[in-house]
Design a protein around this motif. Structure first.
Motif, PDB file in Angstrom:
ATOM      1  N   GLN A  51       3.913  -8.799 -24.928  1.00 40.02           N
ATOM      2  CA  GLN A  51       3.836  -8.700 -26.243  1.00 40.02           C
ATOM      3  C   GLN A  51       2.476  -9.738 -26.789  1.00 40.02           C
ATOM      4  O   GLN A  51       1.964  -9.272 -27.677  1.00 40.02           O
ATOM      5  CB  GLN A  51       4.908  -9.002 -26.942  1.00 40.02           C
ATOM      6  CG  GLN A  51       6.284  -7.805 -26.468  1.00 40.02           C
ATOM      7  CD  GLN A  51       5.669  -6.468 -27.181  1.00 40.02           C
ATOM      8  OE1 GLN A  51       5.092  -6.593 -27.995  1.00 40.02           O
ATOM      9  NE2 GLN A  51       6.132  -5.541 -26.673  1.00 40.02           N
ATOM     10  N   VAL A  52       2.301 -10.511 -25.943  1.00 40.68           N
ATOM     11  CA  VAL A  52       1.133 -11.448 -26.428  1.00 40.68           C
ATOM     12  C   VAL A  52      -0.222 -10.833 -26.394  1.00 40.68           C
ATOM     13  O   VAL A  52      -0.932 -11.461 -27.292  1.00 40.68           O
ATOM     14  CB  VAL A  52       1.260 -12.773 -25.378  1.00 40.68           C
ATOM     15  CG1 VAL A  52       0.177 -13.679 -25.862  1.00 40.68           C
ATOM     16  CG2 VAL A  52       2.475 -13.353 -25.783  1.00 40.68           C
ATOM     17  N   ARG A  53      -0.531  -9.831 -25.701  1.00 41.68           N
ATOM     18  CA  ARG A  53      -1.743  -9.280 -25.751  1.00 41.68           C
ATOM     19  C   ARG A  53      -2.276  -9.040 -27.140  1.00 41.68           C
ATOM     20  O   ARG A  53      -3.555  -9.177 -27.320  1.00 41.68           O
ATOM     21  CB  ARG A  53      -1.852  -7.940 -24.887  1.00 41.68           C
ATOM     22  CG  ARG A  53      -3.080  -7.275 -24.869  1.00 41.68           C
ATOM     23  CD  ARG A  53      -3.155  -5.846 -24.119  1.00 41.68           C
ATOM     24  NE  ARG A  53      -4.361  -5.407 -24.044  1.00 41.68           N
ATOM     25  CZ  ARG A  53      -4.651  -4.281 -23.837  1.00 41.68           C
ATOM     26  NH1 ARG A  53      -3.569  -3.483 -23.218  1.00 41.68           N
ATOM     27  NH2 ARG A  53      -5.763  -3.587 -24.060  1.00 41.68           N
ATOM     28  N   PHE A  54      -1.517  -8.542 -28.052  1.00 43.48           N
ATOM     29  CA  PHE A  54      -2.067  -8.169 -29.254  1.00 43.48           C
ATOM     30  C   PHE A  54      -1.684  -9.364 -30.590  1.00 43.48           C
ATOM     31  O   PHE A  54      -1.850  -8.942 -31.460  1.00 43.48           O
ATOM     32  CB  PHE A  54      -1.428  -6.762 -29.706  1.00 43.48           C
ATOM     33  CG  PHE A  54      -1.810  -5.552 -28.673  1.00 43.48           C
ATOM     34  CD1 PHE A  54      -2.895  -5.408 -28.457  1.00 43.48           C
ATOM     35  CD2 PHE A  54      -0.837  -5.194 -28.010  1.00 43.48           C
ATOM     36  CE1 PHE A  54      -3.336  -4.344 -27.186  1.00 43.48           C
ATOM     37  CE2 PHE A  54      -0.750  -4.384 -26.841  1.00 43.48           C
ATOM     38  CZ  PHE A  54      -2.087  -3.831 -26.478  1.00 43.48           C
ATOM     39  N   LYS A  55      -1.170 -10.361 -30.007  1.00 39.00           N
ATOM     40  CA  LYS A  55      -0.675 -11.372 -30.788  1.00 39.00           C
ATOM     41  C   LYS A  55      -2.045 -12.128 -31.548  1.00 39.00           C
ATOM     42  O   LYS A  55      -2.794 -12.321 -30.577  1.00 39.00           O
ATOM     43  CB  LYS A  55       0.154 -12.312 -30.249  1.00 39.00           C
ATOM     44  CG  LYS A  55       1.368 -11.917 -29.869  1.00 39.00           C
ATOM     45  CD  LYS A  55       2.287 -11.170 -31.150  1.00 39.00           C
ATOM     46  CE  LYS A  55       2.513  -9.842 -30.950  1.00 39.00           C
ATOM     47  NZ  LYS A  55       2.723  -9.232 -32.336  1.00 39.00           N
ATOM     48  N   ARG A  56      -1.933 -12.209 -32.734  1.00 42.77           N
ATOM     49  CA  ARG A  56      -2.877 -13.352 -33.268  1.00 42.77           C
ATOM     50  C   ARG A  56      -2.237 -14.720 -33.510  1.00 42.77           C
ATOM     51  O   ARG A  56      -0.990 -14.703 -33.572  1.00 42.77           O
ATOM     52  CB  ARG A  56      -3.418 -12.760 -34.593  1.00 42.77           C
ATOM     53  CG  ARG A  56      -4.147 -11.537 -34.503  1.00 42.77           C
ATOM     54  CD  ARG A  56      -4.603 -10.986 -35.774  1.00 42.77           C
ATOM     55  NE  ARG A  56      -4.989  -9.424 -35.789  1.00 42.77           N
ATOM     56  CZ  ARG A  56      -6.295  -9.284 -35.632  1.00 42.77           C
ATOM     57  NH1 ARG A  56      -7.011 -10.189 -35.360  1.00 42.77           N
ATOM     58  NH2 ARG A  56      -6.605  -7.968 -35.479  1.00 42.77           N
ATOM     59  N   ASN A  57      -3.163 -15.553 -33.641  1.00 35.16           N
ATOM     60  CA  ASN A  57      -2.395 -17.191 -33.522  1.00 35.16           C
ATOM     61  C   ASN A  57      -1.536 -17.092 -34.562  1.00 35.16           C
ATOM     62  O   ASN A  57      -0.483 -17.562 -34.494  1.00 35.16           O
ATOM     63  CB  ASN A  57      -3.575 -18.055 -33.798  1.00 35.16           C
ATOM     64  CG  ASN A  57      -4.102 -18.183 -32.551  1.00 35.16           C
ATOM     65  OD1 ASN A  57      -3.940 -18.811 -31.582  1.00 35.16           O
ATOM     66  ND2 ASN A  57      -5.429 -17.524 -32.357  1.00 35.16           N
ATOM     67  N   PHE A  85     -12.842 -20.978 -35.083  1.00 33.62           N
ATOM     68  CA  PHE A  85     -11.446 -20.564 -35.051  1.00 33.62           C
ATOM     69  C   PHE A  85     -10.877 -20.229 -35.894  1.00 33.62           C
ATOM     70  O   PHE A  85     -11.068 -20.846 -37.034  1.00 33.62           O
ATOM     71  CB  PHE A  85     -11.012 -21.689 -34.072  1.00 33.62           C
ATOM     72  CG  PHE A  85      -9.356 -21.427 -34.183  1.00 33.62           C
ATOM     73  CD1 PHE A  85      -8.681 -20.784 -33.116  1.00 33.62           C
ATOM     74  CD2 PHE A  85      -8.248 -21.861 -35.086  1.00 33.62           C
ATOM     75  CE1 PHE A  85      -7.247 -20.388 -32.761  1.00 33.62           C
ATOM     76  CE2 PHE A  85      -7.035 -21.680 -35.050  1.00 33.62           C
ATOM     77  CZ  PHE A  85      -6.304 -20.935 -33.874  1.00 33.62           C
ATOM     78  N   LYS A  86     -10.067 -19.154 -36.030  1.00 35.29           N
ATOM     79  CA  LYS A  86      -9.427 -18.832 -37.272  1.00 35.29           C
ATOM     80  C   LYS A  86      -7.898 -18.306 -36.828  1.00 35.29           C
ATOM     81  O   LYS A  86      -7.957 -17.850 -35.544  1.00 35.29           O
ATOM     82  CB  LYS A  86     -10.024 -17.603 -37.885  1.00 35.29           C
ATOM     83  CG  LYS A  86     -11.412 -17.879 -38.499  1.00 35.29           C
ATOM     84  CD  LYS A  86     -11.832 -16.725 -39.183  1.00 35.29           C
ATOM     85  CE  LYS A  86     -13.321 -16.702 -39.303  1.00 35.29           C
ATOM     86  NZ  LYS A  86     -14.302 -15.440 -39.371  1.00 35.29           N
ATOM     87  N   SER A  87      -7.044 -18.545 -37.745  1.00 41.25           N
ATOM     88  CA  SER A  87      -5.636 -18.161 -37.148  1.00 41.25           C
ATOM     89  C   SER A  87      -5.337 -16.554 -37.236  1.00 41.25           C
ATOM     90  O   SER A  87      -4.282 -16.254 -36.498  1.00 41.25           O
ATOM     91  CB  SER A  87      -4.808 -18.653 -38.262  1.00 41.25           C
ATOM     92  OG  SER A  87      -4.767 -18.211 -39.374  1.00 41.25           O
ATOM     93  N   ASP A  88      -6.429 -15.905 -37.496  1.00 45.78           N
ATOM     94  CA  ASP A  88      -6.140 -14.183 -37.280  1.00 45.78           C
ATOM     95  C   ASP A  88      -6.776 -13.794 -36.196  1.00 45.78           C
ATOM     96  O   ASP A  88      -6.976 -12.737 -35.902  1.00 45.78           O
ATOM     97  CB  ASP A  88      -6.580 -13.536 -38.818  1.00 45.78           C
ATOM     98  CG  ASP A  88      -8.079 -13.804 -39.017  1.00 45.78           C
ATOM     99  OD1 ASP A  88      -8.836 -14.620 -38.277  1.00 45.78           O
ATOM    100  OD2 ASP A  88      -8.756 -12.992 -39.587  1.00 45.78           O
ATOM    101  N   MET A  89      -7.562 -14.631 -35.242  1.00 42.86           N
ATOM    102  CA  MET A  89      -8.084 -14.386 -34.139  1.00 42.86           C
ATOM    103  C   MET A  89      -6.987 -14.074 -33.020  1.00 42.86           C
ATOM    104  O   MET A  89      -5.769 -14.323 -33.153  1.00 42.86           O
ATOM    105  CB  MET A  89      -8.926 -15.487 -33.519  1.00 42.86           C
ATOM    106  CG  MET A  89     -10.000 -15.816 -34.461  1.00 42.86           C
ATOM    107  SD  MET A  89     -10.895 -17.297 -33.795  1.00 42.86           S
ATOM    108  CE  MET A  89     -12.305 -16.335 -33.317  1.00 42.86           C
ATOM    109  N   PHE A  90      -7.293 -13.118 -32.199  1.00 42.48           N
ATOM    110  CA  PHE A  90      -6.229 -12.903 -31.134  1.00 42.48           C
ATOM    111  C   PHE A  90      -5.910 -13.971 -30.268  1.00 42.48           C
ATOM    112  O   PHE A  90      -6.884 -14.813 -29.786  1.00 42.48           O
ATOM    113  CB  PHE A  90      -6.786 -11.775 -30.223  1.00 42.48           C
ATOM    114  CG  PHE A  90      -6.603 -10.630 -31.004  1.00 42.48           C
ATOM    115  CD1 PHE A  90      -5.716  -9.546 -30.929  1.00 42.48           C
ATOM    116  CD2 PHE A  90      -7.919  -9.896 -31.510  1.00 42.48           C
ATOM    117  CE1 PHE A  90      -5.381  -8.386 -31.680  1.00 42.48           C
ATOM    118  CE2 PHE A  90      -7.943  -8.582 -32.161  1.00 42.48           C
ATOM    119  CZ  PHE A  90      -6.724  -7.812 -32.355  1.00 42.48           C
TER     120      PHE A  90
END
Length: 169
Positions: free
Chosen positions: A32-38, A96-101
């Motif tokens: 599931q981590v593949r599409f997770k954003r930070n 770096f941004k928290s919305d990055m994968f």
């Protein structure tokens, strides 16, 4: 995540002393981590929000197919610590941004990379190659054989109880 090796573990159905999840369950959580954003990882509660799907035809991240697909999965303490370290290191990357994968930064890690690494590690370990999705079916079989009820299995998978019954009988 491009591969996983756990010292002392010979196959995906093994259990690990002191860990409540079996290896298959851990791998499913990792998939599931593949599409997770930070921002989808809550390190305080140790959970991962599942609220995305992937359209393989158009190669875009979309919303899940139905409302039961939205869920939270608890992380093992080891995975939580690994992700914490990884996210802290990622924050050092310029821009770096928290919305990055979580993996891949500006786009999700590719299916071909996941497949290539899976093949490599299966070959190294001597395990047969199975499709990534087959881990999901193996996981359900293990849950059924361990006595889990259909409702809990359905909730974990983001399916209805009827779908679990129709697919796994």
């Amino acid at each position: 995540i491009v591969g996983i090796k756990i010292d002392g573990v010979d196959h995906e159905f093994a259990t690990i002393k002191g860990i409540t999840e079996d290896v298959t369950e851990m791998i499913l959580n990792l998939k599931q981590v593949r599409f997770k954003r930070n921002a989808d990882i809550d390190l305080t509660s140790g959970s991962m929000r599942i609220d995305k799907s992937f359209d393989t035809r158009n190669h875009i991240v979309t919303t899940p197919k139905n409302s039961s697909s939205y869920r939270e999965i608890l992380l093992t303490s080891n995975l939580k610590e690994s992700l914490k370290d990884y996210i802290e290191k990622s924050k050092l990357i310029a821009g770096f941004k928290s919305d990055m994968f979580l993996f891949g930064l500006d786009k999700p890690i590719s299916s071909s990379t996941i497949e290539r690494r899976r093949n490599h590690y299966c070959e190294l370990s001597g395990l047969p190659r199975i499709k990534i999705h087959a881990f999901r079916h193996s996981h359900v079989s293990l849950l059924i054989n361990s006595g889990f009820n259909v409702f809990d299995i359905a909730k974990r998978l983001g399916h209805s109880s009827d779908m679990v019954n129709n697919t796994y009988g």
